[in-house]
Scaffold this motif. Sequence first.
Motif, PDB file in Angstrom:
ATOM      1  N   GLU A  97       1.048   4.103  -2.814  1.00 20.86           N
ATOM      2  CA  GLU A  97       0.778   5.508  -2.506  1.00 20.86           C
ATOM      3  C   GLU A  97       1.982   6.358  -2.901  1.00 20.86           C
ATOM      4  OE1 GLU A  97       0.357   6.281   1.690  1.00 20.86           O
ATOM      5  OE2 GLU A  97      -0.465   8.303   1.366  1.00 20.86           O
TER       6      GLU A  97
ATOM      7  N   ARG B  93       0.962  13.277   3.318  1.00 19.95           N
ATOM      8  CA  ARG B  93      -0.287  12.950   4.023  1.00 19.95           C
ATOM      9  C   ARG B  93      -0.098  13.123   5.524  1.00 19.95           C
ATOM     10  NH1 ARG B  93      -1.495   7.905   5.946  1.00 19.95           N
ATOM     11  NH2 ARG B  93      -0.095   6.835   4.471  1.00 19.95           N
TER      12      ARG B  93
ATOM     13  N   ARG C 111       0.835  -1.216   0.000  1.00 23.24           N
ATOM     14  CA  ARG C 111       0.000   0.000   0.000  1.00 23.24           C
ATOM     15  C   ARG C 111       0.861   1.254   0.000  1.00 23.24           C
ATOM     16  NH1 ARG C 111      -4.440  -1.414   4.647  1.00 23.24           N
ATOM     17  NH2 ARG C 111      -5.688  -2.853   3.396  1.00 23.24           N
TER      18      ARG C 111
END
Lengths: 309, 309
Positions: free
Chosen positions: B207, B215, B203
Amino acid sequence: GYEVGVYPSSGTGMLEAAGAHAVDPGGRVLSCAGGEFGGRFAAIAERFGAQVDRLHVEPGQVPDPETVAERLRGGGYRALLLTHCETSTGALTDVRAVAAAARQASPDTLILVDAVSSLGGAPLLAAAWDIDAVASASQKALAVPPGLGILAGSPRLLERAAASRSPRVYWDLAAYGRNRRQRRAPYTPAVNLLYAMDVALERLENEGFEAAWARHRALRDQFRSGIARLGMEPVAADACASPTVTAVRPGPGLEAGGVIAALAERGILVAGGMGPLSGQVFRVGHMGAVEPRHLDRLLAALAEIAARG
Amino acid sequence: GYEVGVYPSSGTGMLEAAGAHAVDPGGRVLSCAGGEFGGRFAAIAERFGAQVDRLHVEPGQVPDPETVAERLRGGGYRALLLTHCETSTGALTDVRAVAAAARQASPDTLILVDAVSSLGGAPLLAAAWDIDAVASASQKALAVPPGLGILAGSPRLLERAAASRSPRVYWDLAAYGRNRRQRRAPYTPAVNLLYAMDVALERLENEGFEAAWARHRALRDQFRSGIARLGMEPVAADACASPTVTAVRPGPGLEAGGVIAALAERGILVAGGMGPLSGQVFRVGHMGAVEPRHLDRLLAALAEIAARG
């Protein structure tokens, strides 16, 4: 009473933790290694600075109480290293008898027991047998996923450890206890695994320890009679056959690696040999969540493989 | 290249592992602790026999590169201990700048970084920044359940460690590497957690690391603006505010323990203060799986609690 720590760790970590509490640089330690895991325990003690003497134990055999006592007598040994179930051979030491003889021969020697592949599957009564450290792990007879190590330490161990300078922060059982009494962990616990262990221990309590030990003995007997019918030979003698794991010599015309591969083709995973038994044996864990029907299926597959030759 | 080990362990275990590789009895170590976790790192080095000098860093502040370099110069320090994100205060050290200054001032000093609560949430480029050990854990910005520790060691660390007698068997990164190259583990790995980490890393790769860092910065900014509107004050200065965790002084009329209890009543769990900040702050992790909506909910609850007084 005893202090019990449940650490994010494997069983090997618990051997290291036991060593870090019981071993002092230059101190004498007696190792009774009859295989890889006993050897690992001795290597850890050596790395922590101990002078390690080794009692010779043949693979598949276990140390004899009187021989251990004889070696300990007057030797000024700080610690005795025992392997309850030697996972590489499937031999189960009579810890009760050895510990009793050792305590009588050398009352000050700390008795450390590797119970990684036996705890829950064979009797081991730390307090009643006056054992100073029991090291175990989640993924064997307790049937929890891997990732937790369990260390129980006697008041004697903790008292001796307090005076020792062996480095231990992560493993420190006294710190674990201080935190536990405040309902805290000394560092982030592996909570997911602790929930799994909680369930596993509740199941074990409901079953009863005596019943769980009997269940493991029955699995062992089922497996050992099964391989005997196929002409295969266990490494461990009958007198010291572990209820939790069996190492098997596949017998004439069969090669251990070939048997392991042929089982894998049938979706059955078993382990290979370690150290001097590498390539010589395959090893079967019959503990924790293993049921008779699993062994039936394994034995049927082994019969097919043996028949094919 | 670097050796990376993923151990059944917590982050504290990885601090101990880094110490066991980098610290020699009697060797000098410089600690830059600005909170509990930096202090823990120093205590581990001390327990492994190091002579630890401490650079004073105020809680909520971080060590200054030039001050660190000045202390290292000519000091014959074997190791420098840095805490990337000090989880107890929420202050993020500029590891890149400190490591560069340290390397120039004392090229032979091993640079050890506690990145437990920062890895994945803030840039940390071990090789590019010439860091010798990075210690981290699964359950923080990587968003994996707790139970895995991660240790990356530079070739320099491994070379120095080979000549050191500090006891390490469980933690030994060289042994981990030898096993890894044979596609083995040195002892039972926590496979269930490794599967979770595999998913989490995939993941993160999808990303993109830059996006993940951005983020986390956005989560930090959202939370810090939110508490500012409520008159609450972060412990860490703006210049060194960690993107992953914030420690908050609740401000006049509110008591940290009361805020934590009031949040718990609303089903929101936040941490308390540690050490000198005990009872003074509450701490919020905004990392890993935390999303802006979670912080919205937390800030709304804090607004209610502040209004009630």
